[in-house]
Write a protein that holds these residues in place. Structure first.
Motif, PDB file in Angstrom:
ATOM      1  N   GLU A  84       0.808  -1.212   0.000  1.00 31.82           N
ATOM      2  CA  GLU A  84       0.000   0.000   0.000  1.00 31.82           C
ATOM      3  C   GLU A  84       0.842   1.263   0.000  1.00 31.82           C
ATOM      4  OE1 GLU A  84      -2.785  -0.242   3.180  1.00 31.82           O
ATOM      5  OE2 GLU A  84      -3.850  -1.979   2.323  1.00 31.82           O
ATOM      6  N   GLU A  85       2.031   1.199   0.605  1.00 34.92           N
ATOM      7  CA  GLU A  85       2.902   2.383   0.636  1.00 34.92           C
ATOM      8  C   GLU A  85       3.356   2.798  -0.760  1.00 34.92           C
ATOM      9  OE1 GLU A  85       3.315   0.284   4.562  1.00 34.92           O
ATOM     10  OE2 GLU A  85       3.214  -0.282   2.450  1.00 34.92           O
ATOM     11  N   LEU A  86       3.236   1.903  -1.737  1.00 33.44           N
ATOM     12  CA  LEU A  86       3.695   2.207  -3.095  1.00 33.44           C
ATOM     13  C   LEU A  86       2.550   2.575  -4.037  1.00 33.44           C
ATOM     14  CD1 LEU A  86       6.395  -0.572  -3.621  1.00 33.44           C
ATOM     15  CD2 LEU A  86       6.679   1.742  -2.727  1.00 33.44           C
ATOM     16  N   ARG A  87       1.343   2.716  -3.512  1.00 29.55           N
ATOM     17  CA  ARG A  87       0.220   3.073  -4.377  1.00 29.55           C
ATOM     18  C   ARG A  87       0.428   4.478  -4.938  1.00 29.55           C
ATOM     19  NH1 ARG A  87      -5.864   2.213  -2.286  1.00 29.55           N
ATOM     20  NH2 ARG A  87      -5.005   0.091  -2.167  1.00 29.55           N
ATOM     21  N   ASN A  88       0.329   4.594  -6.256  1.00 29.34           N
ATOM     22  CA  ASN A  88       0.499   5.854  -6.980  1.00 29.34           C
ATOM     23  C   ASN A  88       1.900   6.455  -6.834  1.00 29.34           C
ATOM     24  OD1 ASN A  88      -2.203   5.907  -7.961  1.00 29.34           O
ATOM     25  ND2 ASN A  88      -2.883   6.676  -5.965  1.00 29.34           N
ATOM     26  N   VAL A  89       2.867   5.622  -6.442  1.00 29.61           N
ATOM     27  CA  VAL A  89       4.261   6.060  -6.372  1.00 29.61           C
ATOM     28  C   VAL A  89       4.938   5.749  -7.704  1.00 29.61           C
ATOM     29  CG1 VAL A  89       6.493   5.695  -5.265  1.00 29.61           C
ATOM     30  CG2 VAL A  89       4.411   5.772  -3.886  1.00 29.61           C
ATOM     31  N   LYS A  90       5.666   6.711  -8.234  1.00 25.33           N
ATOM     32  CA  LYS A  90       6.353   6.518  -9.508  1.00 25.33           C
ATOM     33  C   LYS A  90       7.676   5.813  -9.263  1.00 25.33           C
ATOM     34  CE  LYS A  90       7.515   8.923 -13.803  1.00 25.33           C
ATOM     35  NZ  LYS A  90       7.545  10.247 -14.492  1.00 25.33           N
ATOM     36  N   ILE A  91       7.788   4.574  -9.736  1.00 23.68           N
ATOM     37  CA  ILE A  91       8.990   3.762  -9.527  1.00 23.68           C
ATOM     38  C   ILE A  91       9.771   3.683 -10.830  1.00 23.68           C
ATOM     39  CG2 ILE A  91       9.852   1.493  -8.869  1.00 23.68           C
ATOM     40  CD1 ILE A  91       7.334   1.109  -7.214  1.00 23.68           C
ATOM     41  N   PHE A  92      11.025   4.121 -10.790  1.00 25.54           N
ATOM     42  CA  PHE A  92      11.859   4.107 -11.986  1.00 25.54           C
ATOM     43  C   PHE A  92      12.601   2.781 -12.153  1.00 25.54           C
ATOM     44  CE2 PHE A  92      11.428   8.700 -11.386  1.00 25.54           C
ATOM     45  CZ  PHE A  92      11.092   9.089 -12.674  1.00 25.54           C
ATOM     46  N   SER A  93      13.105   2.242 -11.061  1.00 28.65           N
ATOM     47  CA  SER A  93      13.843   0.981 -11.158  1.00 28.65           C
ATOM     48  C   SER A  93      13.845   0.292  -9.807  1.00 28.65           C
ATOM     49  CB  SER A  93      15.291   1.221 -11.621  1.00 28.65           C
ATOM     50  OG  SER A  93      16.014   1.925 -10.632  1.00 28.65           O
ATOM     51  N   VAL A  94      14.059  -1.006  -9.826  1.00 30.05           N
ATOM     52  CA  VAL A  94      14.220  -1.781  -8.594  1.00 30.05           C
ATOM     53  C   VAL A  94      15.420  -2.703  -8.758  1.00 30.05           C
ATOM     54  CG1 VAL A  94      11.817  -1.718  -7.861  1.00 30.05           C
ATOM     55  CG2 VAL A  94      12.573  -3.533  -9.382  1.00 30.05           C
ATOM     56  N   ALA A  95      16.105  -2.954  -7.657  1.00 32.46           N
ATOM     57  CA  ALA A  95      17.202  -3.920  -7.621  1.00 32.46           C
ATOM     58  C   ALA A  95      16.971  -4.796  -6.410  1.00 32.46           C
ATOM     59  CB  ALA A  95      18.550  -3.204  -7.531  1.00 32.46           C
ATOM     60  N   GLY A  96      17.185  -6.101  -6.563  1.00 27.76           N
ATOM     61  CA  GLY A  96      16.851  -6.951  -5.440  1.00 27.76           C
ATOM     62  C   GLY A  96      17.550  -8.283  -5.420  1.00 27.76           C
ATOM     63  N   ALA A  97      17.592  -8.896  -4.229  1.00 27.59           N
ATOM     64  CA  ALA A  97      18.062 -10.260  -4.006  1.00 27.59           C
ATOM     65  C   ALA A  97      17.087 -10.875  -3.012  1.00 27.59           C
ATOM     66  CB  ALA A  97      19.496 -10.251  -3.486  1.00 27.59           C
ATOM     67  N   ASP A  98      17.460 -10.916  -1.705  1.00 26.80           N
ATOM     68  CA  ASP A  98      16.462 -11.226  -0.687  1.00 26.80           C
ATOM     69  C   ASP A  98      16.014  -9.941   0.002  1.00 26.80           C
ATOM     70  OD1 ASP A  98      18.785 -10.708   0.678  1.00 26.80           O
ATOM     71  OD2 ASP A  98      18.782 -12.549   1.854  1.00 26.80           O
TER      72      ASP A  98
END
Length: 488
Positions: A84-98
């Protein structure tokens, strides 16, 4: 310029949702509203799902709170849960593992900052402690607008708008600041270079970091194979090559230059080499031969434990898979980067993979039925090629037995119990690649042959071995239409 942008939009799409087991567990009704997805975790067991109405959901394994949905329950196996914290948030990129580090934009200031969640045992969340987080939290200690972020399994790098380089997380091999310690940096640390160089690109591998300066110098620090650099060391490229992109993989780096060369940075294995890092740069000259045009315009890879391969994209839209162990290029004619990655390298996506609307609106998921859905299957087919890890396809035994007498006998004689799989049984195929077995089983389920034409010879041999006369007759017709012979 518009043609280039259009091409990149195409190559970042997937054309076969059956490739992604975790997506096959999600209802077609939910998938119909997706625009893109991002897979991460040990075997691609966790995913972020981005909807067309600007919401973000998570699904799959939730160890250490890596899904970011507000709880530490080990999995989300029903319908995906919204972050819910990311609703209507503009996300350009994500990087992840665990864990996940997301580059997002502030609605009011239009400046970019970092949100993070998940495992924090090495301080890789950069929030000042080593406690896991199960929902997004902002990294406040960098006071500048963020331009880029990259991560390994345990440490993170970022560039701010002033072209400063920041690192945090695991520093056991000096991959954060070059000073080998047994401590973790739980907050971002500003990294200094010779002459206060400004950094324009970064890349992480498992235990090392790489940075590119505005003057086209490369700096490397940390541990690469058995060679440890205790401070950022400058690498001067030959013939003043201009660097276009850096790529971090598990145990190596790749560099793409503007003149379409690909450079692999790793430790050479000369046993008595006294100056290892003078010998680290290896040109993939074998890659740029007659079998591969010199027009490489992009490179893709993955920070997984499966370290063999990365993908070269040419300006014609074809993808080549570079096998670092065999030092050769596997030619394909595919243009979908996510699909090539799934078939040849890993379970992950290293980009936001686009989902074309027609994949979920024209009944293609219904056509696939229970194909590659472990929750609705009673048999796991395992293959062992193109990967360090076993590649799995989940099917129903009845579907195979109904297709041919050969498969009925194969199931009768070669199915084994397997307590590690949810379905409890396995069928091992060792002599054929995951790509071929996948195309064959998908054909059994849908009646449609979908394979790169370059691999039809291998599939033809497979059809003879499996005594599938229907497929043997279909392959020449398939090639005829794929190569447009009827237009000549």
């Amino acid at each position: 310029m518009s043609n280039v942008l259009s091409f990149f939009f195409m190559c970042n799409q997937t054309y076969d949702l059956g490739l992604w087991r975790i997506l096959r567990r999600i209802s077609p009704e939910f998938l119909a509203n997706l625009s893109k997805f991002y897979l991460y975790g040990m075997i691609g067991g966790s995913t972020l799902l981005f909807t067309r109405d600007n919401r973000v959901f998570a699904y799959g394994f939730n160890g250490n709170g890596r899904l970011g949905v507000g709880h530490f329950r080990l999995d989300v196996s029903g319908q995906p849960e919204e972050i819910e914290e990311l609703r209507n948030v503009k996300i350009f990129s994500v990087a992840g593992a665990d864990f996940i580090v997301a580059l997002v934009e502030d609605d009011n200031t239009h400046k970019c900052y970092l949100l993070t969640w998940g495992s924090n045992n090495h301080g890789q969340l950069g929030i000042g402690d080593q406690e896991d987080r199960c929902q997004p939290i902002r990294i406040h200690s960098i006071n500048y607008n963020i331009d880029k972020v990259e991560c390994s399994q345990t440490h993170v790098m970022a560039i701010d708008c002033q072209k400063h380089c920041w690192c945090w997380g695991d520093n056991r091999f000096g991959q954060v600041d070059g000073n080998i310690t047994n401590i973790c940096y739980c907050s971002p640390k500003l990294i200094r270079f010779q002459d206060d160089s400004k950094i324009i690109d970064i890349a992480c591998c498992e235990t090392a970091s790489l940075a590119l300066t505005e003057h086209n110098f490369l700096y490397i620090w940390g541990k690469l194979d058995n060679c440890i650099v205790s401070r950022p060391l400058r690498i001067d490229l030959m013939n003043n090559m201009r660097v276009k992109k850096l790529l971090g993989m598990s145990k190596a780096f790749a560099v793409l230059t503007y003149d379409c060369r690909v450079i692999l940075i790793r430790q050479k294995k000369e046993r008595y080499n006294r100056n290892l890092f003078q010998q680290m740069i290896q040109f993939l000259t074998k890659c740029l031969d007659e079998s591969l045009p010199c027009s490489v315009i992009d490179i893709y890879g993955s920070l997984t434990y499966d370290t063999c391969n990365f993908i070269l994209l040419t300006e014609t839209g074809c993808c080549f898979v570079w096998d670092m162990i065999k030092s050769n290029a596997i030619r394909t004619s595919m243009t979908s980067i996510p699909d090539v990655a799934a078939l040849h390298t890993c379970y992950y996506t290293n980009i936001h993979a686009e989902i074309p609307p027609e994949l979920v609106t024209n009944g293609s998921l219904i056509l696939l039925g229970t194909f590659n859905n472990e929750f609705q299957s009673d048999l796991c087919i395992k293959t062992y090629t193109y990967s360090h890890f076993v590649r799995k396809i989940f099917v129903q035994q009845r579907k195979l037995e109904e297709h041919s007498e050969y498969l009925r006998q194969l199931c009768l004689n070669r199915i084994e119990d397997d307590s590690e799989e949810a379905c409890g049984r396995r069928l091992i195929i060792r002599r054929h690649t995951y790509l071929i077995v996948y195309a064959y089983v998908r054909y059994i389920y849908t009646g449609i042959l979908r394979i790169d034409p370059l691999y039809t010879a291998e599939l033809y041999d497979f059809a003879h071995e499996f005594e599938d006369n229907q497929l043997i007759q279909l392959i020449p017709e398939f090639l005829y239409h794929q190569t447009n012979l009827c237009s000549f």
